[in-house]
Design a protein around this motif. Structure first.
Motif, mmCIF file in Angstrom:
data_model
loop_
_atom_site.group_PDB
_atom_site.id
_atom_site.type_symbol
_atom_site.label_atom_id
_atom_site.label_comp_id
_atom_site.label_asym_id
_atom_site.label_seq_id
_atom_site.Cartn_x
_atom_site.Cartn_y
_atom_site.Cartn_z
ATOM 1 N N TYR A 31 49.578 6.632 14.053
ATOM 2 C CA TYR A 31 48.386 7.244 14.637
ATOM 3 C C TYR A 31 47.434 6.152 15.098
ATOM 4 O O TYR A 31 47.544 4.981 14.709
ATOM 5 N N LEU A 32 46.481 6.536 15.943
ATOM 6 C CA LEU A 32 45.429 5.630 16.386
ATOM 7 C C LEU A 32 44.213 5.775 15.487
ATOM 8 O O LEU A 32 43.721 6.885 15.260
ATOM 9 N N HIS A 33 43.758 4.665 14.956
ATOM 10 C CA HIS A 33 42.544 4.670 14.145
ATOM 11 C C HIS A 33 41.326 4.588 15.051
ATOM 12 O O HIS A 33 41.265 3.767 15.972
ATOM 13 N N GLU A 34 40.355 5.457 14.788
ATOM 14 C CA GLU A 34 39.074 5.422 15.486
ATOM 15 C C GLU A 34 37.977 5.236 14.447
ATOM 16 O O GLU A 34 37.912 6.002 13.477
ATOM 17 N N PRO A 35 37.120 4.240 14.600
ATOM 18 C CA PRO A 35 36.050 4.020 13.612
ATOM 19 C C PRO A 35 35.224 5.289 13.404
ATOM 20 O O PRO A 35 34.801 5.936 14.362
ATOM 21 N N GLY A 36 35.058 5.658 12.134
ATOM 22 C CA GLY A 36 34.318 6.862 11.800
ATOM 23 C C GLY A 36 35.131 8.134 11.912
ATOM 24 O O GLY A 36 34.629 9.218 11.611
ATOM 25 N N GLY A 37 36.390 8.021 12.345
ATOM 26 C CA GLY A 37 37.248 9.186 12.501
ATOM 27 C C GLY A 37 37.907 9.583 11.190
ATOM 28 O O GLY A 37 37.597 9.060 10.114
ATOM 29 N N VAL A 96 37.287 19.395 -14.235
ATOM 30 C CA VAL A 96 37.925 18.634 -13.161
ATOM 31 C C VAL A 96 37.868 19.461 -11.883
ATOM 32 O O VAL A 96 38.094 20.674 -11.913
ATOM 33 N N VAL A 97 37.585 18.814 -10.766
ATOM 34 C CA VAL A 97 37.720 19.453 -9.458
ATOM 35 C C VAL A 97 38.702 18.642 -8.634
ATOM 36 O O VAL A 97 38.502 17.434 -8.423
ATOM 37 N N GLU A 98 39.784 19.302 -8.192
ATOM 38 C CA GLU A 98 40.720 18.707 -7.233
ATOM 39 C C GLU A 98 40.080 18.909 -5.867
ATOM 40 O O GLU A 98 40.034 20.015 -5.334
ATOM 41 N N THR A 99 39.554 17.815 -5.317
ATOM 42 C CA THR A 99 38.716 17.894 -4.125
ATOM 43 C C THR A 99 39.548 17.884 -2.850
ATOM 44 O O THR A 99 40.753 17.631 -2.856
ATOM 45 N N HIS A 100 38.858 18.129 -1.734
ATOM 46 C CA HIS A 100 39.491 17.959 -0.416
ATOM 47 C C HIS A 100 39.712 16.467 -0.179
ATOM 48 O O HIS A 100 40.744 16.080 0.355
ATOM 49 N N GLY A 101 38.732 15.649 -0.550
ATOM 50 C CA GLY A 101 38.895 14.195 -0.696
ATOM 51 C C GLY A 101 39.548 13.451 0.442
ATOM 52 O O GLY A 101 40.497 12.697 0.217
ATOM 53 N N THR A 102 39.040 13.581 1.676
ATOM 54 C CA THR A 102 39.671 12.924 2.819
ATOM 55 C C THR A 102 39.408 11.430 2.884
ATOM 56 O O THR A 102 40.090 10.710 3.612
ATOM 57 N N GLY A 103 38.387 10.959 2.168
ATOM 58 C CA GLY A 103 38.070 9.535 2.229
ATOM 59 C C GLY A 103 37.358 9.131 3.508
ATOM 60 O O GLY A 103 37.279 7.935 3.812
ATOM 61 N N THR A 104 36.830 10.080 4.255
ATOM 62 C CA THR A 104 36.125 9.751 5.493
ATOM 63 C C THR A 104 34.651 9.479 5.218
ATOM 64 O O THR A 104 34.094 9.903 4.209
ATOM 65 N N ALA A 105 34.033 8.784 6.167
ATOM 66 C CA ALA A 105 32.630 8.393 5.999
ATOM 67 C C ALA A 105 31.714 9.597 5.908
ATOM 68 O O ALA A 105 30.687 9.560 5.219
ATOM 69 N N LEU A 106 32.063 10.681 6.597
ATOM 70 C CA LEU A 106 31.253 11.889 6.560
ATOM 71 C C LEU A 106 31.748 12.874 5.511
ATOM 72 O O LEU A 106 30.958 13.477 4.777
ATOM 73 N N GLY A 107 33.061 13.044 5.409
ATOM 74 C CA GLY A 107 33.629 14.091 4.568
ATOM 75 C C GLY A 107 33.332 13.951 3.093
ATOM 76 O O GLY A 107 32.935 14.922 2.433
ATOM 77 N N ASP A 108 33.522 12.750 2.534
ATOM 78 C CA ASP A 108 33.311 12.569 1.093
ATOM 79 C C ASP A 108 31.864 12.803 0.682
ATOM 80 O O ASP A 108 31.597 13.537 -0.291
ATOM 81 N N PRO A 109 30.875 12.219 1.377
ATOM 82 C CA PRO A 109 29.484 12.482 0.988
ATOM 83 C C PRO A 109 29.088 13.950 1.124
ATOM 84 O O PRO A 109 28.351 14.476 0.276
ATOM 85 N N VAL A 110 29.591 14.620 2.182
ATOM 86 C CA VAL A 110 29.283 16.040 2.339
ATOM 87 C C VAL A 110 29.880 16.838 1.192
ATOM 88 O O VAL A 110 29.235 17.731 0.616
ATOM 89 N N GLU A 111 31.117 16.523 0.806
ATOM 90 C CA GLU A 111 31.760 17.272 -0.275
ATOM 91 C C GLU A 111 31.043 17.069 -1.601
ATOM 92 O O GLU A 111 30.836 18.032 -2.359
#
Length: 708
Positions: free
Chosen positions: A218-224, A313-328
């Motif tokens: 895949y192509l990495h895009e900063p902030g993607g 324990v919560v099994e999170t969505h946990g995408t590791g993205t700059a926006l996703g983790d803080p929102v979760e």
């Protein structure tokens, strides 16, 4: 059933196809418990051979990584009665899902060939059919061979659930579910609802995502959404996103009171679930919404009647993205935010296997069920230091970097599982540790192990796996294992049956249902049927009825009476074990009773000089398959010698089971009566060893480069 079980749903079966473990649930848990990263990386030569465009593969932002499952191009078409061509045209995601459905039902101790009248539901979804776009659509020969409707039936998402219902003869609701990354957890929610509203008595829920080799990278895009280096570091300060992966999962659900009543193995209990949508109040269509996430978690807890403070324990969505983790984490803080509560662990499947897309939610639920059954909190792979944007300092939240024992809160182990789909459909499920398994003690006796498969090769492999499993099992569990294999498996043509502890015979092909004749003689050594009485409810009923009648009439227990009861009891036992005679021959009351012309009581009356007239059923041994019924049973089967059958008094029941097993192998015996399973329960036993062969249209650009 007690009121505490009402409104709750048991997870009684599970199946996965995941990177690093494929179908092996034990290996999957090992990888989760040890923080194993199962992402694969590829070199440029591999990418070129798969048809990845050179300009893409040579881009400095291209990351040659993906989570893979083995054998995605292979399928056991014989088991599911598909032609090789139809198999090659079918979306591999739906093939994987079909095999997962079979395995999950077997894991639950439920036959994957549903009986008529069953109320088993299917809720499932798949990702986009990229195989159609990359491999089939450019292939003029494949399109011409398929025809328009054939291609639609093989490819369309609409048929993911109904295909399973059709192939497994499942008669409950069958609905395809599509909500992007939350698909399979939404499917779980719908399955729970179908059980609680009594639309179904059993439900399958899951999803699959499988892409062809042209999409490996895949192509990495900063902030993607996708990671810069091919690793997902959920909640870590160095995380740059997730990694796309192939995978699938399926769970089998049952109302808790039914699962407990049926002595099922329960892996975890679903207390409540909820689904909602973010609506328009967020940054954009693809952006996560904290208010929607918080609302769905709170709604699931409310349905469950669970205090948020009891969730450990919560099994999170946990995408590791700059926006996703803080929102979760912000959403979690709205629900679980009290700093005074017990610590709440945040775990993330994606750190191990990447983003399974439509399958992510159900595989996260399976991971949670395994964590509960092992009483262990699995680590988040690669986690070293929290992302400062999460503001975890001083909060109740923590991220495990190593596995840790799961301590109960308020005497209970309880967790939550989240899945949030692009577009805003959110799902959350609240789960709890299974209740202690208590059931009546079953009689310990010889057990018949029955194994079948669609092909000889699969039968041999299945027999080897089952025989090893039985040999290594605790003696106290053999009865449950035998029961599960008997009631929780489809009866397929290639068969082997053996009494536990004996050497298994080679699988043979059942010849259909040849007629079996009972030749009732009553002959043989009289003593030695106590083992049958102790182990066999059908035999015991005949003896008890006869003895009660003798006491009532004051008649004596003569040798003739004893022989009559032994033969009548064995005939009834054979019927209870699925051996239904085409004809019964033999002189006297025992033959008439075995033929159903006299009751046990009438037969006894006809013996101390009653008025009942005994029919003459003949006594000539027939041609073909027949069973002699005296004080024991002796098979006379074409091409099947009787060696190894002992007549020692202590082995009489073992002998009867061996005869039943030989008849079943030939196709001359069917299902056992339910009374023979009293006190038994379903347990996980090795599932079907799919005899998969390659059915796949390669992308046209790669055909010439593929080795012959």
């Amino acid at each position: 059933m007690t009121e505490e079980y009402s409104g709750r749903v048991a997870i009684v079966g599970m199946a996965v196809r995941v990177p690093g473990a494929d179908r092996d649930l034990d290996l999957f848990w090992h990888n989760m418990a040890n923080g194993v990263d199962s992402i694969s990386f590829f070199d440029r030569e591999e990418l070129a051979g798969w048809g990845v465009a050179p300009e893409l593969a040579h881009s400095p932002d291209f990351v040659p990584a993906r989570g893979l499952i083995s054998g995605a191009d292979r399928f056991d078409h014989r088991l599911f009665s598909y032609s090789p061509q139809d198999s090659a045209l079918m979306d591999p995601q739906q093939r994987v899902l079909l095999e997962c459905a079979w395995s999950a039902l077997e894991h639950a101790g439920q036959s994957p060939a549903g009986r008529d009248g069953n109320r088993t539901a299917v809720f499932a979804g798949t990702g986009m059919n990229v195989y159609l776009l990359d491999n089939l659509w450019p292939n003029a020969h494949a399109l011409q061979a398929a025809g328009g409707l054939g291609l639609v039936i093989a490819s369309d998402k609409d048929f993911a659930a109904t295909r399973i219902g059709y192939k497994l003869n499942l008669r409950g609701p069958a609905l395809s579910v599509q909500s992007a990354c939350s698909t399979s957890l939404v499917a779980v929610h719908l399955a729970v609802q179908s059980l609680l509203t009594f639309d179904a008595d059993l439900a399958l829920a899951g999803g699959a995502t499988v892409a062809p080799p042209t999409r490996r990278g895949y192509l990495h895009e900063p902030g993607g959404i996708f990671s810069q280096d091919g690793h997902c570091r959920s909640f870590d300060r160095t995380s740059t996103g997730t990694v796309p992966s192939d995978g699938a999962g399926m769970v089998v659900l049952k109302r808790l009171e039914d699962a407990v009543g049926d002595n099922d193995t329960i892996h975890a209990v679903i207390l409540g679930s909820a689904v909602n949508n973010d609506g328009a109040r967020k940054a954009g269509f693809t952006a996560p919404g904290p208010d929607g996430q918080a609302a769905v978690i709170a709604a699931a807890l409310d349905v469950a009647g669970a205090d948020p403070a009891t969730v450990g324990v919560v099994e999170t969505h946990g995408t590791g993205t700059a926006l996703g983790d803080p929102v979760e984490v912000a959403a979690l803080r709205q629900v679980f935010g009290s700093p005074d509560r017990e610590p709440l662990a945040l775990t993330a499947l994606k750190s191990n296997v990447g983003h399974l897309d439509t399958a992510a939610g159900v595989v996260g639920l399976i991971r949670m069920a395994l964590a509960l059954s092992h009483r262990m909190i699995p680590p988040v792979a690669h986690f070293t230091e929290p992302n400062p944007a999460l503001e975890l300092a001083g909060s109740a939240f923590w991220v495990p970097s190593a596995g840790k024992a799961w301590e109960p809160i308020g005497g209970v182990r309880r967790g939550g599982v989240s899945a949030f789909g692009i577009g805003g459909t959110n799902a959350h499920v609240v789960v709890e540790e299974a209740p202690p398994r208590t059931r009546p003690r079953a009689r310990r006796s010889p057990e018949l192990i029955m194994v079948s498969a669609k092909t000889e090769h699969a039968a041999r492999e299945s027999l080897e796996r089952v025989a090893t499993f039985v040999r290594d099992a605790d003696d106290r569990s053999i009865g449950d294992i035998a029961h599960t294999l008997r009631v929780g498996r489809a009866a397929l043509p290639w068969r082997s049956a053996f009494v536990a502890g004996e050497t298994p015979p080679e699988p043979v092909r059942a010849a259909g249902a040849p007629g079996v004749v009972f030749v009732v003689t009553g002959a043989g050594v009289l003593t030695g049927n106590r083992p049958n009485y102790d182990a066999d409810a059908a035999y015991r009923r005949v003896i008890d009825a006869g003895v009660a009648h003798l006491r009532l009439t004051g008649a004596a227990r003569t040798e003739e009476v004893e022989r009559f009861l032994a033969a009548a009891g064995l005939a009834e036992s054979l019927r209870a074990h699925g051996v239904h005679p085409e004809h019964v021959t033999g002189p006297g009351a025992a033959a008439a009773c075995a033929a159903g012309l006299l009751t046990v009581e009438e037969g006894l009356d006809a013996l101390t000089g009653g008025s009942a007239e005994l029919p003459d059923l003949g006594a000539e041994p027939p041609e073909g398959a027949w069973v002699e019924i005296g004080t024991t049973v002796t098979p006379h089967l074409p091409g099947a010698p009787c060696d190894g059958l002992t007549d020692a008094p202590a082995d009489r029941h073992k002998r009867l089971l061996a005869v039943v097993g030989r008849l079943w192998q030939l196709g001359a015996a069917g299902g056992w009566t339910s009374s023979l399973g009293a006190g038994r329960g379903s347990v996980p036993v090795p599932t079907y060893p799919f005899a998969a062969t390659r059915h796949y249209f390669d992308a046209p650009a790669t055909t010439a480069e593929r080795p012959s």
